[in-house]
Motif scaffolding. Structure first.
Motif, short mmCIF file in Angstrom:
data_model
loop_
_atom_site.label_atom_id
_atom_site.label_comp_id
_atom_site.label_asym_id
_atom_site.label_seq_id
_atom_site.Cartn_x
_atom_site.Cartn_y
_atom_site.Cartn_z
N HIS A 9 0.39 12.72 -5.35
CA HIS A 9 -0.58 11.77 -4.82
C HIS A 9 0.05 10.43 -4.45
CE1 HIS A 9 -4.43 13.95 -5.56
NE2 HIS A 9 -3.65 14.64 -6.36
N ALA A 10 1.19 10.08 -5.07
CA ALA A 10 1.82 8.81 -4.70
C ALA A 10 2.46 8.90 -3.32
CB ALA A 10 2.87 8.41 -5.75
N ALA A 11 2.76 10.12 -2.88
CA ALA A 11 3.30 10.29 -1.52
C ALA A 11 2.16 10.18 -0.51
CB ALA A 11 4.00 11.64 -1.38
N THR A 12 1.11 10.92 -0.76
CA THR A 12 -0.13 10.78 0.02
C THR A 12 -1.22 11.50 -0.74
OG1 THR A 12 -0.86 10.72 2.35
CG2 THR A 12 -0.14 12.84 1.52
N THR A 13 -2.41 10.95 -0.73
CA THR A 13 -3.51 11.52 -1.50
C THR A 13 -4.57 12.03 -0.53
OG1 THR A 13 -4.85 11.10 -3.49
CG2 THR A 13 -4.85 9.38 -1.84
N GLN A 174 0.91 1.00 -4.08
CA GLN A 174 0.66 1.97 -5.16
C GLN A 174 -0.31 1.45 -6.21
OE1 GLN A 174 1.61 5.10 -5.28
NE2 GLN A 174 3.05 5.11 -3.57
N ALA A 175 -0.61 0.16 -6.14
CA ALA A 175 -1.50 -0.42 -7.15
C ALA A 175 -2.97 -0.19 -6.82
CB ALA A 175 -1.23 -1.92 -7.26
N PHE A 176 -3.31 -0.23 -5.52
CA PHE A 176 -4.72 -0.26 -5.14
C PHE A 176 -5.56 0.89 -5.70
CE2 PHE A 176 -8.40 0.14 -2.38
CZ PHE A 176 -8.90 -1.15 -2.46
N PRO A 177 -5.03 2.12 -5.77
CA PRO A 177 -5.88 3.19 -6.33
C PRO A 177 -6.25 2.97 -7.80
CG PRO A 177 -3.94 4.11 -5.21
CD PRO A 177 -3.74 2.63 -5.30
N TRP A 178 -5.49 2.14 -8.51
CA TRP A 178 -5.62 2.11 -9.96
C TRP A 178 -5.99 0.75 -10.55
CZ3 TRP A 178 -5.60 7.01 -10.79
CH2 TRP A 178 -4.77 7.85 -10.05
N LEU A 179 -5.65 -0.31 -9.85
CA LEU A 179 -5.76 -1.64 -10.45
C LEU A 179 -6.66 -2.56 -9.62
CD1 LEU A 179 -1.94 -2.21 -11.14
CD2 LEU A 179 -3.66 -1.39 -12.77
N LEU A 190 0.89 -13.11 0.24
CA LEU A 190 0.89 -11.95 1.13
C LEU A 190 0.74 -10.69 0.27
CD1 LEU A 190 4.03 -12.95 3.23
CD2 LEU A 190 1.69 -13.01 4.06
N VAL A 191 -0.13 -9.76 0.70
CA VAL A 191 -0.39 -8.54 -0.08
C VAL A 191 -0.45 -7.35 0.88
CG1 VAL A 191 -1.95 -7.40 -1.71
CG2 VAL A 191 -1.84 -9.91 -1.66
N SER A 192 0.37 -6.31 0.61
CA SER A 192 0.39 -5.11 1.46
C SER A 192 -0.40 -3.98 0.82
CB SER A 192 1.82 -4.58 1.61
OG SER A 192 2.67 -5.52 2.17
N ILE A 193 -1.19 -3.26 1.64
CA ILE A 193 -1.80 -1.99 1.20
C ILE A 193 -1.65 -0.94 2.30
CG2 ILE A 193 -3.48 -3.02 -0.39
CD1 ILE A 193 -5.62 -2.33 1.85
N SER A 194 -1.84 0.33 1.91
CA SER A 194 -1.73 1.44 2.87
C SER A 194 -2.83 2.45 2.58
CB SER A 194 -0.35 2.10 2.70
OG SER A 194 -0.26 3.24 3.52
N ALA A 195 -3.60 2.82 3.63
CA ALA A 195 -4.81 3.62 3.43
C ALA A 195 -4.56 4.99 2.81
CB ALA A 195 -5.54 3.78 4.76
N HIS A 196 -3.44 5.64 3.20
CA HIS A 196 -3.29 7.04 2.77
C HIS A 196 -2.91 7.17 1.30
CE1 HIS A 196 1.26 7.75 2.98
NE2 HIS A 196 1.16 6.56 3.51
N LYS A 197 -2.75 6.04 0.61
CA LYS A 197 -2.51 6.10 -0.83
C LYS A 197 -3.81 6.04 -1.62
CE LYS A 197 1.95 5.68 0.13
NZ LYS A 197 2.95 6.73 -0.05
N PHE A 198 -4.94 5.75 -0.92
CA PHE A 198 -6.21 5.68 -1.67
C PHE A 198 -7.33 6.44 -0.96
CE2 PHE A 198 -5.78 1.62 0.64
CZ PHE A 198 -6.98 1.51 1.32
N PRO A 201 -6.90 7.56 5.93
CA PRO A 201 -5.95 8.35 6.75
C PRO A 201 -4.55 7.74 6.76
CG PRO A 201 -7.47 7.10 8.15
CD PRO A 201 -7.86 6.80 6.74
N GLN A 202 -3.57 8.54 7.16
CA GLN A 202 -2.20 8.05 7.30
C GLN A 202 -2.11 7.17 8.55
OE1 GLN A 202 -0.27 11.86 7.40
NE2 GLN A 202 -0.08 11.97 5.18
N GLY A 203 -1.18 6.23 8.53
CA GLY A 203 -0.92 5.43 9.73
C GLY A 203 -1.81 4.21 9.89
N VAL A 204 -2.41 3.75 8.79
CA VAL A 204 -3.19 2.51 8.86
C VAL A 204 -3.08 1.78 7.52
CG1 VAL A 204 -5.34 3.76 8.33
CG2 VAL A 204 -5.47 1.51 9.40
N GLY A 205 -3.00 0.47 7.60
CA GLY A 205 -2.87 -0.34 6.39
C GLY A 205 -3.27 -1.76 6.69
N ALA A 206 -2.95 -2.65 5.78
CA ALA A 206 -3.29 -4.06 5.99
C ALA A 206 -2.31 -4.96 5.26
CB ALA A 206 -4.71 -4.33 5.48
#
Ligand code: PLP
Length: 386
Positions: A9-13, A174-179, A190-198, A201-206
């Motif tokens: 799931h840490a690779a993609t969930t 990797q924090a967003f799904p849990w914390l 500055l804070v990075s997140i990636s959608a496909h970890k929570f 879809p893959q290929g989108v983040g903020a």
């Protein structure tokens, strides 16, 4: 019973149903370009604006501080290189960052700060690396290989004392799904997140860019995202990411509680059933029990003596267990993990590293299947070596 276990799931969930529903609906709609003026464009713009509100609330920032990107890698690169371009100077990061931070820092000739044996940033070494020339310090909230959580408030306090002009970035992918990232990443500019970890879809983040943070865009063009990231937004992906973020916040407490118990079951079973298994960054408490409190709930990382992870992963895959060694394999040869090296794990032991990561969909049956398969595979590989 099950004959499969998805423990990567840490690779993609998997996509959350809420995100899938939004994604499909938006892809089916007559899609406009959010930068246009007609009705379809206004509809697309409304999707992006509403998603921005949801993501901002989830990350504890203002909507105007959210920059939508193509994922974690772009967010991290924009943070490091964008601050450096706006304000040239020294960039600093921890030795266990994802390559999306580490590589841009190294490319800019930056400084890398070590961690202790449990993977926590060495705050004295951090202080020693800081001076008035430092413009950015990047320390991840949770690590992708070993799941260790950093005390970002302590990091930010050291930066404030020794390099008060520096910008703090945190990779919270990797924090967003849990914390509670809104609270824990509050000290970061500055804070990075990636959608496909929570569950998006893959290929989108903020990337959160707090007001007043110096940042030069890396992508120039149409001036989208208030000029900070040009390029037509991935409207359906952004809408689905917001749906996944909302679902994650709604369920997080329950998921963390349930998954932590499954993770403990997994770690306990592997260490009980096999000799020579060390759980990474998990010290024993006063009663001799493993203390996994320094890690996110979904992370189980072990080093198994006497096996090579490449061969182990092959056998696991054959038996329907998806796992990872968290090493890169670009040239055909497994590179030893820079994260394990930073923790001081000997190279020999690191060769037997196995990352099993759980998520909201993980079941007890999957965990039990994975344990049986890992035990049999390790016994088989060790048998071959005798
Ligand atoms: N940062 C961390 C901690 C990650 O785990 C990942 C993905 O593995 C990334 C950044 C890169 O994210 P993406 O796959 O969205 O580019």
């Amino acid at each position: 019973m099950t004959d499969r276990a998805y423990l990567d799931h840490a690779a993609t969930t998997p996509l959350r149903p809420e995100a899938r529903e939004v994604l499909v609906a938006l892809l089916d709609e007559e899609a406009g370009n959010p930068s246009g003026t007609h009705r379809a464009a206004r509809t697309a713009r409304r999707v992006v604006d509403e998603a921005r509100d949801v993501v901002a609330a989830a990350l504890g920032c203002r909507p105007g501080e959210v920059v939508f990107t193509s994922g974690g890698t772009e967010s991290d690169n924009l943070a490091v290189a964008g601050v450096h371009a706006a304000q040239p100077g020294v960039v600093v990061c921890s030795a266990i960052e994802h390559h999306a931070v580490l590589d841009p820092v190294e490319a800019l000739g930056g400084r890398v700060v070590g961690v202790d044996a449990r993977g926590r940033v060495d705050l004295d070494a951090l202080a020693a690396s800081l001076d008035g020339s430092v413009v950015l310090v990047s320390v991840m909230l949770a690590n992708n290989e070993i799941g260790v959580v950093q005390d970002l408030a302590a990091v930010a306090a050291v930066v404030q004392e020794h390099a008060p002009g520096a910008v703090v970035h945190t990779d919270a992918v990797q924090a967003f799904p849990w914390l509670d990232v809104a609270e824990l990443a509050a000290p970061a500019h500055l804070v990075s997140i990636s959608a496909h970890k929570f569950g998006g879809p893959q290929g989108v983040g903020a990337l959160v860019v707090r007001t007043g943070t110096p940042l030069t865009p890396l992508q120039r063009g149409g001036g989208q995202e208030r000029g900070r990231r040009s390029g037509t937004q991935n409207v359906a992906g952004i809408g689905a990411m917001a749906a996944a973020a909302a679902a994650t916040l709604r369920d997080r407490d329950e998921v963390v509680h349930r998954v932590a118990r499954l993770r403990d079951r997994l770690g306990d079973a592997l260490t009980a059933r096999l000799d020579g298994v060390t759980e990474t960054a998990v010290p024993l408490d006063a009663d001799g029990r493993p203390d996994r409190s320094g890690k996110v709930a979904g992370s189980c990382h072990v080093c198994i003596d006497g096996v090579e992870n490449e061969a182990l992963l092959f056998l696991l895959d054959q038996q329907g267990v998806a796992a990872s060694a968290a090493s890169s394999c670009a040239s055909g040869a497994m590179d030893p993990s820079h994260v394990l090296a930073a923790l001081g794990v000997p190279r020999e032991r690191a060769q037997g590293s196995l990352r099993l990561t759980l998520g909201p969909t993980t079941t007890e049956a999957e965990v039990d299947h994975a344990v049986e398969v890992v035990v049999r595979a390790v016994e088989r590989l060790r048998g071959h070596r005798r």
